[in-house]
Design a protein around this motif. Sequence first.
Motif, short mmCIF file in Angstrom:
data_model
loop_
_atom_site.label_atom_id
_atom_site.label_comp_id
_atom_site.label_asym_id
_atom_site.label_seq_id
_atom_site.Cartn_x
_atom_site.Cartn_y
_atom_site.Cartn_z
N SER A 60 0.90 -1.09 -0.22
CA SER A 60 0.07 -0.34 0.19
C SER A 60 0.80 1.04 0.20
O SER A 60 0.11 2.16 -1.15
N LEU A 61 2.17 1.45 0.43
CA LEU A 61 3.35 2.79 -0.08
C LEU A 61 3.64 2.58 -1.02
O LEU A 61 3.66 4.12 -0.93
N LEU A 62 3.58 1.39 -0.99
CA LEU A 62 4.66 1.37 -3.12
C LEU A 62 3.22 2.17 -3.82
O LEU A 62 3.13 3.12 -4.39
N LEU A 63 2.55 1.85 -3.36
CA LEU A 63 1.15 2.06 -4.49
C LEU A 63 0.62 3.61 -4.25
O LEU A 63 0.48 3.77 -4.97
N SER A 64 0.92 4.00 -2.74
CA SER A 64 0.50 5.31 -2.43
C SER A 64 1.72 6.71 -3.33
O SER A 64 1.77 7.33 -3.23
N ILE A 65 2.58 5.72 -4.06
CA ILE A 65 3.71 6.71 -4.70
C ILE A 65 4.00 6.61 -5.92
O ILE A 65 3.93 5.02 -6.76
N ASP A 66 3.58 7.11 -6.63
CA ASP A 66 4.30 7.28 -8.53
C ASP A 66 4.85 7.49 -8.54
O ASP A 66 6.29 8.29 -8.71
N PHE A 67 6.35 5.93 -9.07
CA PHE A 67 7.35 6.53 -8.54
C PHE A 67 7.86 6.90 -10.18
O PHE A 67 9.06 7.47 -9.66
N ALA A 68 7.58 7.05 -11.44
CA ALA A 68 7.58 7.37 -12.08
C ALA A 68 7.54 8.79 -11.67
O ALA A 68 8.19 9.68 -12.24
N LEU A 299 16.75 6.31 -3.56
CA LEU A 299 16.31 5.94 -4.86
C LEU A 299 16.65 4.21 -4.77
O LEU A 299 15.65 3.63 -5.17
N PHE A 300 17.48 4.30 -4.77
CA PHE A 300 17.75 2.43 -4.83
C PHE A 300 17.18 1.92 -3.45
O PHE A 300 16.99 0.48 -4.14
N VAL A 301 16.69 2.41 -3.05
CA VAL A 301 15.73 1.63 -1.80
C VAL A 301 13.97 1.32 -2.40
O VAL A 301 13.52 0.58 -2.26
N LEU A 302 13.79 2.96 -2.96
CA LEU A 302 12.21 2.37 -3.56
C LEU A 302 12.35 1.66 -5.00
O LEU A 302 12.08 0.20 -4.83
N ILE A 303 13.04 1.42 -4.99
CA ILE A 303 13.78 0.39 -6.44
C ILE A 303 13.50 -0.98 -5.66
O ILE A 303 13.18 -1.64 -6.36
N VAL A 308 7.36 -5.98 -4.70
CA VAL A 308 6.31 -6.54 -4.41
C VAL A 308 5.42 -6.01 -5.54
O VAL A 308 4.25 -6.55 -4.54
N VAL A 309 5.36 -5.04 -6.52
CA VAL A 309 4.10 -4.26 -6.90
C VAL A 309 4.21 -4.83 -8.70
O VAL A 309 3.68 -4.54 -9.50
N VAL A 310 4.99 -5.72 -8.82
CA VAL A 310 5.57 -6.12 -10.27
C VAL A 310 5.14 -7.85 -10.63
O VAL A 310 5.45 -8.88 -9.47
N LEU A 311 4.39 -7.84 -11.49
CA LEU A 311 4.14 -8.86 -11.56
C LEU A 311 4.62 -10.32 -12.39
O LEU A 311 5.49 -9.72 -13.67
N PHE A 312 5.36 -11.26 -11.96
CA PHE A 312 6.70 -12.52 -12.41
C PHE A 312 5.81 -13.72 -12.83
O PHE A 312 4.45 -13.72 -12.05
N SER A 313 6.03 -14.29 -13.53
CA SER A 313 5.85 -15.91 -13.92
C SER A 313 6.75 -16.44 -14.59
O SER A 313 7.93 -15.62 -14.82
N ILE A 314 6.59 -17.58 -14.45
CA ILE A 314 7.77 -18.32 -15.61
C ILE A 314 8.59 -17.85 -16.49
O ILE A 314 9.60 -18.04 -16.59
#
Length: 412
Positions: A60-68, A299-303, A308-314
């Motif tokens: 929720s913290l990361l979604l509240s931050i517009d990283f771009a 910045l590198f901490v945020l990266i 946790v908000v990146v969607l991964f698959s095999i």
Amino acid sequence: MLDIVAICLVITALLAYLNQRFVGLPTPVGVMAAALLFSLTLIGLDALGIAHRFWKLEKSLLLSIDFADVLMEGMLSLLLFAGALHVDLSELKTYRLPVAALAVFGTLLSTLVVGFGMWFTLPLTGIDLSLVYCLIFGALISPTDPIAVMGILKSAGAPKALKLVIVGESLFNDGVALVLFSLFTGMLASGLKPAFGESLDLLLHEAGGGLLLGLVLGYLTFRLLKSGDSYQVDVLLSLAAVTGGYALANRLDVSGPLAMVVAGLIIGNHGRALAMSESTRRYVDMFWELIDEILNATLFVLIGMEVVVVLFSINLLVAAGVAICVTLLARLLTAGLPVAVLSNAFNLPRGAWKVLTWGGLRGGVSVALALSLPAGQERDTVVALTYCVVVFSIFAQGLSIGYVTRKAVLRR
């Protein structure tokens, strides 16, 4: 907003302390590694049904931050100016040929090599991505990130000439990449292929306008600095030039990054030498060094936390391995090979092509551009690929660039 800033600074300060006290890695790598490990631990615990609340809080913290938005509209101008402030312009002129060639033609060719390379190879991994999205990925992943490069090269021990070329390239190729990114995202929005004339107009307007604005901004600030000598006022003037100049660049639709680099070069050379006393110069340098260190670590901490908000698959992880290979090959073909063939013309030591190839680090700018794409499955694919390439770049390339430098150049 105040709570978010406070949380980010507290996390960054704690991770930077732990890295400095117990680990000893370069600060950008150390804090990113700690943030990434912490986030992956929470993801693993959540998968086991443990600590779901903490994982949810971080997400929720990361979604509240517009990283771009935070990077492109907030941090980037300050970081680019701080980096350019300490580049010796007289030395940079000596290597203007390799810097210009790598920043302009190298970035353009790398975008095409990565874009078409991914378009041909991704179907083999079971991932479908349209050509325009592949070219967008090529544009955002091709420039070397100045923030990552300058943060890592401090401890790499590279020869001065080689370090100057790598830093100079990284400062200028962001502007070229942003123009290409704007061009391809415009194609995505309109569904039309831009004509050559339109592409050239966009390049001249954004890149040329950014360079011109930087010259004007740097000269005006230099005149103001020269008319007085108060370190408090001079620090404020430099800060106002960055924040106000970047906002003006956005209003004029010209390249803010290029404007900040040019302004930083002028103020860092003519301003520091001709318009500041020794005492004022020391305070200005200390202020911008602190800004650089604090924002760089944050910045590198945020990266690291963004995982946790990146969607991964095999399939995506396999595709990410392909993307890493393609981007390294593109770097070799567009930077390493020309320098190897024309090492005498570029006036660089033998073996420099190996350092330039392996030292092409990617960072927050690439992640921010990927996150700024319109929502959808193809955007999620580009974000995942970009994140994996950046993580590999910072850890694998960043931690070994000193060894590569010693083997390829210093031993000679």
